[in-house]
Scaffold this motif. Structure first.
Motif, PDB file in Angstrom:
ATOM      1  N   PRO A  55      -4.883  -1.511   8.186  1.00  0.00           N
ATOM      2  CA  PRO A  55      -5.492  -1.177   9.478  1.00  0.00           C
ATOM      3  C   PRO A  55      -6.980  -0.850   9.282  1.00  0.00           C
ATOM      4  CG  PRO A  55      -3.450   0.056   9.164  1.00  0.00           C
ATOM      5  CD  PRO A  55      -3.784  -0.604   7.842  1.00  0.00           C
ATOM      6  N   PHE A  68     -10.423   8.439  10.021  1.00  0.00           N
ATOM      7  CA  PHE A  68     -10.173   7.837   8.700  1.00  0.00           C
ATOM      8  C   PHE A  68     -11.047   6.606   8.642  1.00  0.00           C
ATOM      9  CE2 PHE A  68      -6.444  10.305   9.650  1.00  0.00           C
ATOM     10  CZ  PHE A  68      -6.272  11.001   8.476  1.00  0.00           C
ATOM     11  N   VAL A  74      -2.850   0.201   2.674  1.00  0.00           N
ATOM     12  CA  VAL A  74      -1.651   1.043   2.602  1.00  0.00           C
ATOM     13  C   VAL A  74      -0.626   0.433   1.638  1.00  0.00           C
ATOM     14  CG1 VAL A  74       0.169   2.174   3.951  1.00  0.00           C
ATOM     15  CG2 VAL A  74      -2.093   1.811   4.966  1.00  0.00           C
ATOM     16  N   ILE A  96       3.837   6.985   0.256  1.00  0.00           N
ATOM     17  CA  ILE A  96       3.002   5.981   0.926  1.00  0.00           C
ATOM     18  C   ILE A  96       1.559   6.460   0.819  1.00  0.00           C
ATOM     19  CG2 ILE A  96       2.454   4.835   3.111  1.00  0.00           C
ATOM     20  CD1 ILE A  96       5.355   5.177   3.941  1.00  0.00           C
ATOM     21  N   LYS A  98      -2.634   5.704   1.490  1.00  0.00           N
ATOM     22  CA  LYS A  98      -3.586   4.906   2.260  1.00  0.00           C
ATOM     23  C   LYS A  98      -4.939   5.115   1.616  1.00  0.00           C
ATOM     24  CE  LYS A  98      -5.063   7.097   6.579  1.00  0.00           C
ATOM     25  NZ  LYS A  98      -4.800   7.215   8.007  1.00  0.00           N
ATOM     26  N   GLU A 123      -5.494   9.140   1.044  1.00  0.00           N
ATOM     27  CA  GLU A 123      -4.585  10.045   1.753  1.00  0.00           C
ATOM     28  C   GLU A 123      -3.170   9.640   1.366  1.00  0.00           C
ATOM     29  OE1 GLU A 123      -6.262  12.102   4.180  1.00  0.00           O
ATOM     30  OE2 GLU A 123      -8.104  11.152   3.471  1.00  0.00           O
ATOM     31  N   ALA A 124      -2.216  10.532   1.593  1.00  0.00           N
ATOM     32  CA  ALA A 124      -0.830  10.165   1.248  1.00  0.00           C
ATOM     33  C   ALA A 124       0.152  10.899   2.139  1.00  0.00           C
ATOM     34  CB  ALA A 124      -0.538  10.511  -0.215  1.00  0.00           C
ATOM     35  N   MET A 125       1.304  10.262   2.360  1.00  0.00           N
ATOM     36  CA  MET A 125       2.441  10.967   2.957  1.00  0.00           C
ATOM     37  C   MET A 125       3.633  10.746   2.037  1.00  0.00           C
ATOM     38  SD  MET A 125       3.077   8.565   6.371  1.00  0.00           S
ATOM     39  CE  MET A 125       4.630   9.295   6.908  1.00  0.00           C
ATOM     40  N   ARG A 143      -4.429  15.012   1.608  1.00  0.00           N
ATOM     41  CA  ARG A 143      -5.752  14.414   1.691  1.00  0.00           C
ATOM     42  C   ARG A 143      -6.474  14.645   0.365  1.00  0.00           C
ATOM     43  NH1 ARG A 143      -9.114  13.224   5.992  1.00  0.00           N
ATOM     44  NH2 ARG A 143     -11.295  13.616   5.589  1.00  0.00           N
ATOM     45  N   GLN A 159      -0.991  19.459   4.063  1.00  0.00           N
ATOM     46  CA  GLN A 159      -1.735  19.736   5.292  1.00  0.00           C
ATOM     47  C   GLN A 159      -0.840  20.468   6.292  1.00  0.00           C
ATOM     48  OE1 GLN A 159      -4.999  18.561   6.393  1.00  0.00           O
ATOM     49  NE2 GLN A 159      -5.384  18.176   4.239  1.00  0.00           N
ATOM     50  N   CYS A 167       0.830  14.097  15.123  1.00  0.00           N
ATOM     51  CA  CYS A 167       0.433  12.789  15.654  1.00  0.00           C
ATOM     52  C   CYS A 167       1.395  11.702  15.165  1.00  0.00           C
ATOM     53  CB  CYS A 167      -1.002  12.459  15.257  1.00  0.00           C
ATOM     54  SG  CYS A 167      -1.504  10.806  15.782  1.00  0.00           S
ATOM     55  N   TYR A 181       2.340  -1.364  12.859  1.00  0.00           N
ATOM     56  CA  TYR A 181       1.125  -2.025  12.358  1.00  0.00           C
ATOM     57  C   TYR A 181       1.343  -2.737  11.021  1.00  0.00           C
ATOM     58  CZ  TYR A 181      -0.727   1.093  15.905  1.00  0.00           C
ATOM     59  OH  TYR A 181      -0.950   1.756  17.082  1.00  0.00           O
TER      60      TYR A 181
HETATM   61  C1  HEC Z   1      -4.343  11.189  15.899  1.00  0.00           C
HETATM   62  C2  HEC Z   1      -3.226  10.665  15.135  1.00  0.00           C
HETATM   63  C3  HEC Z   1      -3.179  10.801  13.623  1.00  0.00           C
HETATM   64  C4  HEC Z   1      -3.451  11.896  12.850  1.00  0.00           C
HETATM   65  C5  HEC Z   1      -3.904  13.280  13.317  1.00  0.00           C
HETATM   66  C6  HEC Z   1      -3.221  11.503  11.482  1.00  0.00           C
HETATM   67  N1  HEC Z   1      -2.803  10.203  11.420  1.00  0.00           N
HETATM   68 FE1  HEC Z   1      -2.205   9.190   9.748  1.00  0.00          FE
HETATM   69  N2  HEC Z   1      -2.117   7.495  10.815  1.00  0.00           N
HETATM   70  C7  HEC Z   1      -2.304   7.381  12.193  1.00  0.00           C
HETATM   71  C8  HEC Z   1      -2.201   5.973  12.572  1.00  0.00           C
HETATM   72  C9  HEC Z   1      -2.321   5.411  13.999  1.00  0.00           C
HETATM   73  C10 HEC Z   1      -1.946   5.254  11.401  1.00  0.00           C
HETATM   74  C11 HEC Z   1      -1.774   3.745  11.251  1.00  0.00           C
HETATM   75  C12 HEC Z   1      -3.021   3.011  11.657  1.00  0.00           C
HETATM   76  C13 HEC Z   1      -4.230   3.408  10.889  1.00  0.00           C
HETATM   77  O1  HEC Z   1      -4.172   3.586   9.648  1.00  0.00           O
HETATM   78  O2  HEC Z   1      -5.278   3.539  11.509  1.00  0.00           O
HETATM   79  C14 HEC Z   1      -1.869   6.245  10.319  1.00  0.00           C
HETATM   80  C15 HEC Z   1      -1.547   5.935   9.016  1.00  0.00           C
HETATM   81  C16 HEC Z   1      -1.381   6.840   8.016  1.00  0.00           C
HETATM   82  C17 HEC Z   1      -0.845   6.558   6.709  1.00  0.00           C
HETATM   83  C18 HEC Z   1      -0.254   5.237   6.258  1.00  0.00           C
HETATM   84  C19 HEC Z   1       1.232   5.151   6.679  1.00  0.00           C
HETATM   85  C20 HEC Z   1       1.447   4.978   8.154  1.00  0.00           C
HETATM   86  O3  HEC Z   1       2.255   5.743   8.748  1.00  0.00           O
HETATM   87  O4  HEC Z   1       0.843   4.077   8.771  1.00  0.00           O
HETATM   88  C21 HEC Z   1      -0.933   7.696   5.975  1.00  0.00           C
HETATM   89  C22 HEC Z   1      -0.526   7.895   4.529  1.00  0.00           C
HETATM   90  C23 HEC Z   1      -1.527   8.705   6.825  1.00  0.00           C
HETATM   91  N3  HEC Z   1      -1.755   8.161   8.071  1.00  0.00           N
HETATM   92  C24 HEC Z   1      -1.831   9.995   6.434  1.00  0.00           C
HETATM   93  C25 HEC Z   1      -2.374  10.946   7.294  1.00  0.00           C
HETATM   94  C26 HEC Z   1      -2.828  12.256   6.850  1.00  0.00           C
HETATM   95  C27 HEC Z   1      -2.790  12.761   5.419  1.00  0.00           C
HETATM   96  C28 HEC Z   1      -3.261  12.912   7.972  1.00  0.00           C
HETATM   97  C29 HEC Z   1      -3.841  14.301   8.077  1.00  0.00           C
HETATM   98  C30 HEC Z   1      -4.941  14.624   7.190  1.00  0.00           C
HETATM   99  C31 HEC Z   1      -3.081  12.009   9.102  1.00  0.00           C
HETATM  100  N4  HEC Z   1      -2.551  10.841   8.649  1.00  0.00           N
HETATM  101  C32 HEC Z   1      -3.391  12.344  10.404  1.00  0.00           C
HETATM  102  C33 HEC Z   1      -2.518   8.413  13.068  1.00  0.00           C
HETATM  103  C34 HEC Z   1      -2.800   9.712  12.707  1.00  0.00           C
END
Ligand code: HEC
Length: 198
Positions: A55, A68, A74, A96, A98, A123-125, A143, A159, A167, A181
């Motif tokens: 993305p 981001f 990813v 996972i 990113k 970043e990671a989940m 992060r 976090q 979100c 996505y």
């Molecule tokens: C406002 C909404 C929002 C927040 C807050 C947010 N994310 Fe996400 N995140 C997304 C979206 C939408 C995607 C997929 C599209 C993109 O990467 O832009 C994503 C993708 C990811 C992915 C890749 C796996 C996936 O589910 O697509 C990771 C890892 C991730 N985010 C980590 C984080 C972390 C760590 C934080 C906090 C520091 C965070 N995100 C906060 C919306 C959010």
């Protein structure tokens, strides 16, 4: 002539060293590592995992400061990918990552667009029943990015839920992962294979 007594230890040593080298191969790869304080040790080697998508939230479409910035490359660890293909679920201990990549330019000989430049963040989940027994889906978010730096944190604390997970909980299609996505994930979901053909 060797006596039985002198041969035996030599054979045993040989057997042990063979067993040792096999067990080194059999050692399961560990993608998820926490330190004593429960901080996630930054995953490494992920560019050899399964690449599920990229993305893009370019700064120039987000008032110069995307949450981001730029490309999000990813990856999912290969063991969890195999499980996803079989079951359509994210297993315990899924990782996972990113990796954020800057936009280096907007023109190529192929046309106008966005093209990847340099690595700028990570970043990671991760899903862990043991570390996050009460978190929704047992996911923890991390992060490692240090803004305006090539460096990354070596480890990171989870976090707060409202920073990341809230979100993801409300908007992601599948168990907090934005599978909407990632056609790579959708095509393989519980199909037992990567879905390489049509
Ligand atoms: C406002 C909404 C929002 C927040 C807050 C947010 N994310 Fe996400 N995140 C997304 C979206 C939408 C995607 C997929 C599209 C993109 O990467 O832009 C994503 C993708 C990811 C992915 C890749 C796996 C996936 O589910 O697509 C990771 C890892 C991730 N985010 C980590 C984080 C972390 C760590 C934080 C906090 C520091 C965070 N995100 C906060 C919306 C959010």
């Amino acid at each position: 002539m060797f006596s039985l007594h002198t041969i035996k230890p030599a054979i045993m040593v040989a057997m042990l060293s063979v067993a040792g080298s096999f067990s080194a191969f059999a050692e399961p790869m560990k993608f998820l590592n926490f330190d004593q304080q429960g901080q996630l040790i930054r995953p490494t080697g992920y560019r050899e995992w399964i690449f599920i998508g990229a993305p893009l939230t370019p700064n120039d479409m987000n008032n110069g400061k995307a949450a981001f910035p730029e490309f999000h490359n990813v990856y999912i660890d290969p063991v969890s990918w195999t499980y996803w293909k079989r079951t359509g679920e994210f297993k315990d201990e899924t990782v996972i990552v990113k990796e954020l990549v800057s936009v280096s330019g907007k023109q190529a000989v192929s046309g106008n667009g966005y093209f990847q430049g340099e690595y700028i963040g990570l970043e990671a989940m991760v899903k862990s029943r043991q570390q996050f027994p009460k978190a929704p889906g047992n996911w923890g978010f991390f992060r490692f990015t240090i803004e305006n730096s090539d460096e990354l944190h070596a480890r990171a604390a989870a976090q707060a839920e409202h920073n990341c997970s809230t979100c993801h909980q409300h908007n992601a299609a599948k168990d907090q992962v934005f599978t909407q996505y990632y056609p790579v994930l959708r095509a393989a979901e519980a199909r037992g294979q990567a879905g390489s053909g049509r």
